[in-house]
Every structure is written in structure tokens, then in C-alpha cells.
Design a protein around this motif. Structure first.
Motif, short mmCIF file in Angstrom:
data_model
loop_
_atom_site.label_atom_id
_atom_site.label_comp_id
_atom_site.label_asym_id
_atom_site.label_seq_id
_atom_site.Cartn_x
_atom_site.Cartn_y
_atom_site.Cartn_z
N SER A 134 51.31 30.25 43.32
CA SER A 134 50.53 29.86 44.64
C SER A 134 50.31 31.25 45.58
CB SER A 134 51.42 28.89 45.44
OG SER A 134 52.42 29.54 45.94
N GLY A 135 49.89 30.79 46.61
CA GLY A 135 49.59 32.07 47.51
C GLY A 135 50.83 32.90 47.93
N GLY A 136 51.74 32.09 48.13
CA GLY A 136 53.34 32.59 48.43
C GLY A 136 54.34 32.93 47.31
N PHE A 164 44.66 37.41 44.09
CA PHE A 164 43.29 36.92 44.21
C PHE A 164 42.68 37.02 45.56
CE2 PHE A 164 43.97 34.79 40.12
CZ PHE A 164 42.56 34.71 39.59
N ASP A 165 43.37 36.74 46.79
CA ASP A 165 43.08 36.66 48.09
C ASP A 165 42.77 38.12 48.54
OD1 ASP A 165 43.09 33.99 48.35
OD2 ASP A 165 45.44 34.09 49.24
N LYS A 166 43.57 39.13 47.87
CA LYS A 166 43.31 40.52 48.57
C LYS A 166 41.95 41.02 47.75
CE LYS A 166 47.99 41.48 50.13
NZ LYS A 166 49.20 42.01 49.64
N VAL A 181 36.65 34.39 43.53
CA VAL A 181 36.84 35.16 42.65
C VAL A 181 36.48 34.55 41.20
CG1 VAL A 181 38.49 36.64 41.29
CG2 VAL A 181 38.45 36.74 43.68
N GLU A 182 37.02 33.45 41.01
CA GLU A 182 36.88 32.41 39.84
C GLU A 182 35.53 32.33 39.72
OE1 GLU A 182 38.79 28.74 39.31
OE2 GLU A 182 38.16 28.64 37.22
N LYS A 183 34.54 32.02 40.58
CA LYS A 183 33.32 31.61 40.71
C LYS A 183 32.43 33.00 40.21
CE LYS A 183 29.63 28.91 42.71
NZ LYS A 183 28.61 30.08 43.20
O1 KG4 Z 1 49.67 26.39 46.77
P1 KG4 Z 1 48.69 26.73 47.70
O2 KG4 Z 1 47.71 25.89 48.15
O3 KG4 Z 1 49.50 27.37 48.93
C1 KG4 Z 1 50.60 28.10 48.96
O4 KG4 Z 1 51.53 27.45 48.83
O5 KG4 Z 1 50.60 29.45 48.83
O6 KG4 Z 1 47.82 27.96 47.20
C2 KG4 Z 1 47.15 29.06 47.81
C3 KG4 Z 1 46.66 29.88 46.69
C4 KG4 Z 1 45.79 30.85 47.50
O7 KG4 Z 1 46.16 32.21 47.15
C5 KG4 Z 1 44.41 30.82 46.64
O8 KG4 Z 1 43.59 31.86 46.74
C6 KG4 Z 1 44.90 30.49 45.52
O9 KG4 Z 1 46.07 29.46 45.68
N1 KG4 Z 1 43.99 29.57 44.37
C7 KG4 Z 1 43.24 30.30 43.46
C8 KG4 Z 1 42.24 29.24 43.19
N2 KG4 Z 1 42.16 28.21 43.96
C9 KG4 Z 1 43.27 28.43 45.01
N3 KG4 Z 1 43.64 31.07 42.81
C10 KG4 Z 1 42.85 31.49 41.56
N4 KG4 Z 1 41.71 30.56 41.31
C11 KG4 Z 1 41.62 29.60 41.76
N5 KG4 Z 1 40.68 28.52 41.51
#
Ligand code: KG4
Ligand code: ZN
Length: 338
Positions: A134-136, A164-166, A181-183
């Protein structure tokens, strides 16, 4: 039995009502848009936005489920880990409703929510191996049974979602970066740039993404005038290397888990990054090679939501794991301490 849950640990204000037959009776997620201009979540803004939105979303959820607050059997909230201001908002609202109605309050670990989502969406039995991305967070976890979780590997620096975010932020593409980034990657050449495959081949199960992030940064800086196609190629090459790293780390975790823990037949991928189709299709290859079923919950349950929190609460309620209103929200709370 029906449980209402609140999720407010990051930048989504979410409320859901789920029953013990795995029906999602109501499911509302309000994504805060105010953070995009900052390229990341601002904790203070997040907490204020949760406070502004929560009451209306609770009411909307009851309407959606066509039930009254009195018909709910217990109230749950994400009690950590996360941005503490937001966590406190959700926990206090859930505690207030529980106290007013004299119903049980259940404090749920956000990571446990991601870990058990698959048992709400798919027929997955304990035990199983979980890749939580996830993000964290970026971890491989052996889910033995409810409230019995062993962390096998963790990132020593950034999470995959953060990477991915950075990468997206470095090219000014927006937030959250994953979907963007995926798109872009789908129109790029994944072999153009040779980014470092950190941790690949190591005999432990940990992850690292900061070296990869720095390499992407240097590549971007090496252009005098970067074109749209260059950016697509960077995204594709980055995503391709992330996939190689994840597959290698998961393979190492599978081998370790097979030696250490009871037999398991499923690999579950959860967390926001599990929405990524390319990473999933590559993970399917190693799952098949190991004769393990790959389970990825639907996207709406992979990213932050309250249905996953309600589901954990249902499993905990059934097991008699109820909390009191004295439960203190926690900014840090490893899943192994649940
Ligand atoms: O689980 P989540 O909604 O929140 C947290 O608990 O962190 O995850 C969010 C993270 C973000 O960093 C976002 O960029 C990433 O999930 N994310 C993806 C995609 N969709 C969301 N990373 C890669 N490809 C994706 N399609
Ligand atoms: Zn999450």
C-alpha cells in the motif's frame, strides 16, 4: 449480524455496513482531493476533512443499507496505524455511537483490514501468505488465523505505493501516483531504462525501494527536455523493475513460509498497489509455478475502505474479541501485535 465501521486513517473518509453473510449493505468512500496540490497527504488537513465529512457519511450509509442505527450489532473503527489526527476522529465517532446505543465497540488494525479483505470478497481459508502493498506498507505476512500474523519481510525504507507516488511527483504527473504511472507505463518501453533491482537474490525476505527511486530521479534529471514518450518509458521501466523485485521477494517468502509454517494454498495480494494489473499478471506467473492460488480482491476493496474494517470486526465479534471505549488509538501498530 451487522456491523458498521469507520475508516479514517489516511485521506479517505469511509463508512460501511457489512453483515456476517459477507454482504456489503452500505459502502461509502470520500477521497479527499485537497492533498493533490501538495503531492502527498497533509495530516492536519486530513483530520479536519474527516471531521467535516464523517457525520453525513454515517447517515448516508444507514440510508443506503435502509436500516436504523439501532439495528447495528456493533460499531468498529480503524484505531491505527495511521495519521493519528484522522484515526482519533473515526475512533471517537465510533465510540460515541457505541456508548449512546450501548453496543460493543471494536478497534481494528488497518493492516488487519487489508489482510482479511480476501475473506470478505473471495473464499479464502486460513492459513495463507499475504503480500501487503500500500502507500504506507510493504510486507509479506503469514496469516495463520484470526489475530495470528507473522511478518516475514518488510521494507527497510519506502513502500511500493510511496515509490509509485514519488516517481509520479518527480515528473509532475499528480497524486496518487500509482494509477497514473500504470496508465503511462502501458504506452511505454519497459526495456529502455535499466533501473536497479534492489534486494533481488537476497536470502532474507525484506524489500528496499529507495535506490530505485533515486535512480529514476537521476534519469529524469539527465534530460534537458523530457518528452511525454520519455516519461511513459520511465514509468514502464520503473514498473517492470518493481515487478521483478516483488516476484523475487514473494518467491523467497513462499520458500521460507513452506519451511516454517503450516501448509498454505493461497497467495493474497492486498493494499492499494494490488490495483495494478501489470504487477498482478506477473505475480500470477510465480503463483502458478508454485501451485498456489493467487487471490486479489476487487479494486474497490484493495484501496482504503471501511468494508474491510467491518469484516475484521465481524470475525473478531464472532471470536469474542470485543474492545472497550478505553481503547487508545495508535499511530504505530504492527500487525503482529494484533
Ligand atoms: O491501501 P491504500 O489505498 O492506502 C494506504 O493504506 O496506503 O494505498 C494507496 C497507495 C498509493 O501509494 C497509490 O499510489 C497506490 O496505492 N496505488 C497504486 C495503484 N493504485 C493505487 N500503485 C500502483 N498501481 C496502481 N494502479
Ligand atoms: Zn491502506
Amino acid at each position: 449480524m451487522k456491523i458498521m465501521a469507520i475508516e479514517s486513517s489516511c485521506d479517505e473518509t469511509a463508512v460501511a455496513i457489512v453483515d456476517d453473510q459477507r454482504n456489503i449493505l452500505a459502502h461509502i468512500i470520500l477521497s479527499q482531493l485537497d492533498h493533490a496540490a501538495y503531492g502527498g497527504v497533509v495530516p492536519e488537513i486530513a483530520a479536519r476533512q474527516h471531521l467535516l465529512a464523517i457525520e453525513e457519511i454515517v447517515t448516508e450509509c444507514l440510508d443506503q443499507a435502509a436500516i436504523r442505527l439501532q439495528d447495528i450489532d456493533a460499531i468498529a473503527a480503524t484505531a491505527g496505524p495511521g495519521l493519528i489526527g484522522g484515526v482519533i476522529v473515526g475512533v471517537m465517532v465510533a465510540k460515541a455511537i457505541a456508548s449512546a446505543l450501548r453496543k460493543p465497540f471494536i478497534a481494528v488494525n488497518h493492516l488487519e483490514g487489508h489482510a482479511l479483505t480476501c475473506r470478505l470478497s473471495d473464499d479464502v481459508n486460513y492459513p495463507y501468505l499475504l503480500l501487503l502493498v500500500s502507500g504506507g506498507h510493504c510486507q509479506t505476512i503469514f496469516v495463520n488465523k484470526l489475530a495470528d500474523y507473522n511478518i516475514i519481510g518488510s521494507t527497510i525504507d519506502d513502500s511500493v505505493g510511496e515509490a509509485f507516488d514519488k516517481v509520479s511527483k518527480m515528473m509532475g504527473l499528480g497524486y496518487p501516483g500509482g494509477p497514473i504511472v500504470e496508465k503511462m507505463a502501458s504506452s511505454g518501453d519497459k526495456y529502455r531504462f535499466n533501473f536497479p533491482k534492489s534486494m533481488v537474490g537476497k536470502d532474507h525476505c525484506n524489500f528496499s525501494f529507495s535506490g530505485l527511486k533515486t535512480a529514476v530521479k537521476r534519469t529524469i534529471e539527465s534530460f534537458d527536455a523530457i518528452t511525454y514518450q520519455d516519461m511513459c518509458d520511465i514509468c514502464a521501466s520503473f514498473q517492470h523493475v518493481v515487478s521483478i523485485i516483488l516476484n523475487d521477494r514473494v518467491q523467497t517468502a513462499i520458500s521460507y513460509a513452506r519451511k516454517t509454517f503450516p501448509d498454505f494454498y493461497s497467495l493474497v495480494v492486498s493494499g492499494g498497489v494490488a490495483a495494478n494489473s501489470y504487477l498482478k499478471s506477473e505475480l500470477a506467473i510465480i503463483s502458478e509455478a508454485n501451485s498456489i492460488r493467487l487471490v486479489t480482491p476487487p479494486i474497490k476493496l484493495c484501496t482504503d475502505n471501511a468494508a474491510m474494517i467491518a469484516w475484521v470486526a465481524i470475525e473478531r465479534y464472532r471470536a469474542g474479541l470485543i474492545d472497550t471505549v478505553n481503547f487508545e488509538p495508535k499511530a504505530r501498530w504492527p500487525i503482529s501485535d494484533c
